[in-house]
Design an enzyme around this catalytic site. Sequence first.
Site, mmCIF file in Angstrom:
data_model
loop_
_atom_site.group_PDB
_atom_site.id
_atom_site.type_symbol
_atom_site.label_atom_id
_atom_site.label_comp_id
_atom_site.label_asym_id
_atom_site.label_seq_id
_atom_site.Cartn_x
_atom_site.Cartn_y
_atom_site.Cartn_z
ATOM 1 N N HIS A 113 0.813 -1.222 0.000
ATOM 2 C CA HIS A 113 0.000 0.000 0.000
ATOM 3 C C HIS A 113 0.851 1.280 0.000
ATOM 4 O O HIS A 113 0.334 2.365 -0.287
ATOM 5 C CB HIS A 113 -0.925 0.035 1.217
ATOM 6 N N HIS A 152 -6.363 -7.184 -0.445
ATOM 7 C CA HIS A 152 -6.472 -5.740 -0.668
ATOM 8 C C HIS A 152 -5.659 -5.340 -1.904
ATOM 9 O O HIS A 152 -4.579 -5.883 -2.151
ATOM 10 C CB HIS A 152 -5.971 -4.972 0.553
ATOM 11 N N ASP A 229 -4.655 -12.804 3.423
ATOM 12 C CA ASP A 229 -5.905 -12.324 3.984
ATOM 13 C C ASP A 229 -7.102 -12.587 3.077
ATOM 14 O O ASP A 229 -8.235 -12.214 3.419
ATOM 15 C CB ASP A 229 -5.815 -10.838 4.340
#
Length: 300
Positions: A113, A152, A229
Amino acid sequence: MVIYYDSACEQYETPGHPEAPFRTRETAKHLKLELSGLEWEQPKPATKDVALLAHTSEHWERLAQATDFDGDTAYHAGIREHALRATEAARIAADVALGGEPAFVLSRPPGHHAKADQAMGFCYLNHIAIAAKYQVDCAGVEKVAVWDFDAHHGNGTEAILHGDDRILFSSVHQYPGYPGTGTKSFDNIHNWIVPPGDHRQKHQKALEESFAAVLDFKPKLILVSAGFDAYAGDPITQMSLLEEDFASFGEWLVEAKIPFASVLEGGYSRDLPELVAAYVKPQLEAWKKPSFIQSLRGAE
């Protein structure tokens, strides 16, 4: 097969935060107990020049300032050095992979990120983007693919690598979901979205397509943002993958016969050690075969 790990990465913690020391500590214990033949190496910090391959000088300075970056991403004493060790591990893992040996970076904080000028989403430096940039800018590798199967979207990786036709970014991620990006494919960027709670079979199909895009690019090196995740039991996502799916990812990489290295991103379930072991096991088993080593070396 090499595992890059330094227990020093467990020295910082925010109480109640999902990105916690158990992730690497318990995974290292499990891998040492369950898998024989792994080589363990302790990384040193990357240099400032290496970090600046993907980040601004202003960001470098900001990482040393004792104020939180956002509500998810706290300042911790020494966080820049912790991130630099993970970055250097990613860089070296790519070198090792090109020499014919798979590698896995078991470190924290994660990185995908982090933008050129911004820490966010538990991430401070973008290890995978730096490693990719190093290979094409400094090591002369013609084509590098980044495959991101974290739940993500790797928005920082996309932003840093966008527009560089020597590098492909291929990601499958939950949407809607943090950080709210990754809904379109363009230029050297390929994104697949999976709605929260979607069927496992649809998620698997997206992953197959994303990996096919990696292979179609014909890279000399695959760097993997390995986020666990997307697991059905993860506490902060709503996805459906099972342990055997992560084992399949390891098998796909082996079968591709292209040098590859992986960097731990997300994964916040207490089952993380078993998920990483499932992913690493087929890579380790292949590494023990001389024919596999030769196939990777022949891909240079």
